[in-house]
Design a protein around this motif. Sequence first.
Motif, mmCIF file in Angstrom:
data_model
loop_
_atom_site.group_PDB
_atom_site.id
_atom_site.type_symbol
_atom_site.label_atom_id
_atom_site.label_comp_id
_atom_site.label_asym_id
_atom_site.label_seq_id
_atom_site.Cartn_x
_atom_site.Cartn_y
_atom_site.Cartn_z
ATOM 1 N N GLN A 110 -2.675 -6.582 17.812
ATOM 2 C CA GLN A 110 -2.030 -7.717 17.145
ATOM 3 C C GLN A 110 -1.709 -7.281 15.711
ATOM 4 O OE1 GLN A 110 -4.091 -11.477 17.674
ATOM 5 N NE2 GLN A 110 -4.831 -10.886 19.706
ATOM 6 N N TYR A 111 -0.632 -6.522 15.590
ATOM 7 C CA TYR A 111 -0.383 -5.783 14.364
ATOM 8 C C TYR A 111 0.017 -6.654 13.174
ATOM 9 C CZ TYR A 111 -0.610 -1.892 17.616
ATOM 10 O OH TYR A 111 -1.022 -1.010 18.577
ATOM 11 N N LYS A 112 0.711 -7.754 13.418
ATOM 12 C CA LYS A 112 1.085 -8.633 12.302
ATOM 13 C C LYS A 112 -0.157 -9.246 11.650
ATOM 14 C CE LYS A 112 5.773 -9.888 13.715
ATOM 15 N NZ LYS A 112 6.689 -10.993 14.094
ATOM 16 N N MET A 113 -1.091 -9.709 12.473
ATOM 17 C CA MET A 113 -2.332 -10.270 11.943
ATOM 18 C C MET A 113 -3.172 -9.181 11.283
ATOM 19 S SD MET A 113 -2.319 -13.514 12.341
ATOM 20 C CE MET A 113 -4.050 -13.947 12.079
ATOM 21 N N ALA A 114 -3.197 -8.018 11.907
ATOM 22 C CA ALA A 114 -3.960 -6.894 11.349
ATOM 23 C C ALA A 114 -3.428 -6.534 9.965
ATOM 24 C CB ALA A 114 -3.871 -5.689 12.279
ATOM 25 N N PHE A 115 -2.106 -6.486 9.845
ATOM 26 C CA PHE A 115 -1.494 -6.128 8.561
ATOM 27 C C PHE A 115 -1.788 -7.177 7.499
ATOM 28 C CE2 PHE A 115 1.992 -5.757 5.500
ATOM 29 C CZ PHE A 115 1.924 -4.399 5.214
ATOM 30 N N ALA A 116 -1.727 -8.445 7.892
ATOM 31 C CA ALA A 116 -1.977 -9.527 6.932
ATOM 32 C C ALA A 116 -3.386 -9.442 6.360
ATOM 33 C CB ALA A 116 -1.761 -10.879 7.611
ATOM 34 N N PHE A 117 -4.376 -9.227 7.223
ATOM 35 C CA PHE A 117 -5.760 -9.156 6.745
ATOM 36 C C PHE A 117 -6.028 -7.850 5.993
ATOM 37 C CE2 PHE A 117 -6.490 -12.772 9.488
ATOM 38 C CZ PHE A 117 -7.488 -13.464 8.822
ATOM 39 N N ALA A 118 -5.410 -6.763 6.420
ATOM 40 C CA ALA A 118 -5.587 -5.495 5.702
ATOM 41 C C ALA A 118 -4.972 -5.584 4.315
ATOM 42 C CB ALA A 118 -4.953 -4.353 6.495
ATOM 43 N N LEU A 119 -3.839 -6.269 4.217
ATOM 44 C CA LEU A 119 -3.192 -6.449 2.922
ATOM 45 C C LEU A 119 -4.066 -7.300 2.004
ATOM 46 C CD1 LEU A 119 -0.494 -5.294 1.997
ATOM 47 C CD2 LEU A 119 0.547 -7.520 2.467
ATOM 48 N N THR A 120 -4.690 -8.332 2.572
ATOM 49 C CA THR A 120 -5.619 -9.156 1.790
ATOM 50 C C THR A 120 -6.811 -8.321 1.334
ATOM 51 O OG1 THR A 120 -4.972 -11.133 3.035
ATOM 52 C CG2 THR A 120 -7.034 -11.246 1.813
ATOM 53 N N ILE A 138 -1.524 0.848 11.027
ATOM 54 C CA ILE A 138 -0.777 -0.315 11.533
ATOM 55 C C ILE A 138 0.723 -0.043 11.482
ATOM 56 C CG2 ILE A 138 -0.219 -2.740 11.124
ATOM 57 C CD1 ILE A 138 -3.114 -2.969 9.919
ATOM 58 N N GLN A 139 1.181 0.486 10.353
ATOM 59 C CA GLN A 139 2.602 0.764 10.213
ATOM 60 C C GLN A 139 3.051 1.869 11.165
ATOM 61 O OE1 GLN A 139 3.228 -1.944 8.974
ATOM 62 N NE2 GLN A 139 4.435 -1.478 7.164
ATOM 63 N N LEU A 140 2.189 2.843 11.389
ATOM 64 C CA LEU A 140 2.487 3.887 12.364
ATOM 65 C C LEU A 140 2.617 3.294 13.766
ATOM 66 C CD1 LEU A 140 2.814 6.847 13.231
ATOM 67 C CD2 LEU A 140 0.304 7.038 13.265
ATOM 68 N N ALA A 141 1.706 2.376 14.098
ATOM 69 C CA ALA A 141 1.728 1.744 15.418
ATOM 70 C C ALA A 141 2.992 0.919 15.645
ATOM 71 C CB ALA A 141 0.493 0.862 15.601
ATOM 72 N N THR A 142 3.553 0.382 14.560
ATOM 73 C CA THR A 142 4.767 -0.424 14.692
ATOM 74 C C THR A 142 6.036 0.410 14.509
ATOM 75 O OG1 THR A 142 4.755 -1.036 12.340
ATOM 76 C CG2 THR A 142 3.581 -2.491 13.870
ATOM 77 N N GLY A 143 5.855 1.698 14.204
ATOM 78 C CA GLY A 143 7.003 2.589 14.066
ATOM 79 C C GLY A 143 7.623 2.637 12.686
ATOM 80 N N ASP A 144 6.992 2.014 11.703
ATOM 81 C CA ASP A 144 7.501 2.047 10.326
ATOM 82 C C ASP A 144 6.916 3.277 9.630
ATOM 83 O OD1 ASP A 144 8.284 1.675 7.726
ATOM 84 O OD2 ASP A 144 7.748 -0.452 7.639
ATOM 85 N N LEU A 145 7.540 4.414 9.861
ATOM 86 C CA LEU A 145 6.961 5.684 9.433
ATOM 87 C C LEU A 145 6.975 5.877 7.918
ATOM 88 C CD1 LEU A 145 8.339 8.109 12.174
ATOM 89 C CD2 LEU A 145 6.246 6.740 12.166
ATOM 90 N N LYS A 146 8.006 5.406 7.260
ATOM 91 C CA LYS A 146 8.073 5.590 5.807
ATOM 92 C C LYS A 146 6.977 4.792 5.099
ATOM 93 C CE LYS A 146 12.967 6.784 5.555
ATOM 94 N NZ LYS A 146 14.305 6.417 5.024
ATOM 95 N N SER A 147 6.744 3.577 5.575
ATOM 96 C CA SER A 147 5.679 2.769 4.995
ATOM 97 C C SER A 147 4.323 3.383 5.307
ATOM 98 C CB SER A 147 5.756 1.334 5.531
ATOM 99 O OG SER A 147 4.771 0.530 4.941
ATOM 100 N N ALA A 148 4.165 3.880 6.546
ATOM 101 C CA ALA A 148 2.915 4.545 6.931
ATOM 102 C C ALA A 148 2.657 5.751 6.035
ATOM 103 C CB ALA A 148 2.983 4.978 8.396
ATOM 104 N N ARG A 149 3.707 6.511 5.760
ATOM 105 C CA ARG A 149 3.577 7.682 4.875
ATOM 106 C C ARG A 149 3.034 7.289 3.510
ATOM 107 N NH1 ARG A 149 9.196 9.830 3.151
ATOM 108 N NH2 ARG A 149 9.075 7.804 2.105
#
Length: 216
Positions: A110-120, A138-149
Amino acid sequence: MKSKKTTEQVHKLVTEIDNDPDNYQTYYDLCMLLINEESFDQAEQLLNQSLVKFKSNDQARSLFEYGIGILLYTNQMYEKAIPVFKLVDDPKLQHDAYLMTAQSYYALSQYKMAFAFALTASEGHKQDPDTNKLLGDIQLATGDLKSARDYYDTALKNDHSNELVFNRGIVEAGLEEGNSINNKYFDQVKRADPKYFENAKQKLEDINKLITNKEN
């Protein structure tokens, strides 16, 4: 079967509890030791007993609730762990509780929820490597490689674990045409732990799927 060292550690903590039965931290330390040794039934029993014993102490209550969350998470009971972590209200524990909540959502994909809590969790802990690694995962799992980097690069300032460096290598491979396994991050892991590198190479297949899905 517990090792001799673990048996000695358990005995030491039990002795400390006998000598100072009002020190809740010692109970918690014993619970964590039992979890690490996979003595889950004993850990659960002690956590619940401690929660009752120290119920009038808000800091202790939060600590044992967090411990119960850790027990559930360790047993891969992520859906049950999440509401327990959300009970933790001690300011000193909230970063860890938010991070573990995010880890639990991540484990459930559940990557959107995971990202929200990790950001908090990252608020006030911008350089924390565990938080930045999770944000990168999380960003890698969603395919957002630049953000993951970007998140991985921040984490790498304070951590150089094989998993983190390898994941950064996956991102590097994904951002390069052809997904080559020849980059400095993979080379670093290969030198540090060849066996880990070989076992982890299968992740490269996943990145191809992520990129393909994102392009489609």
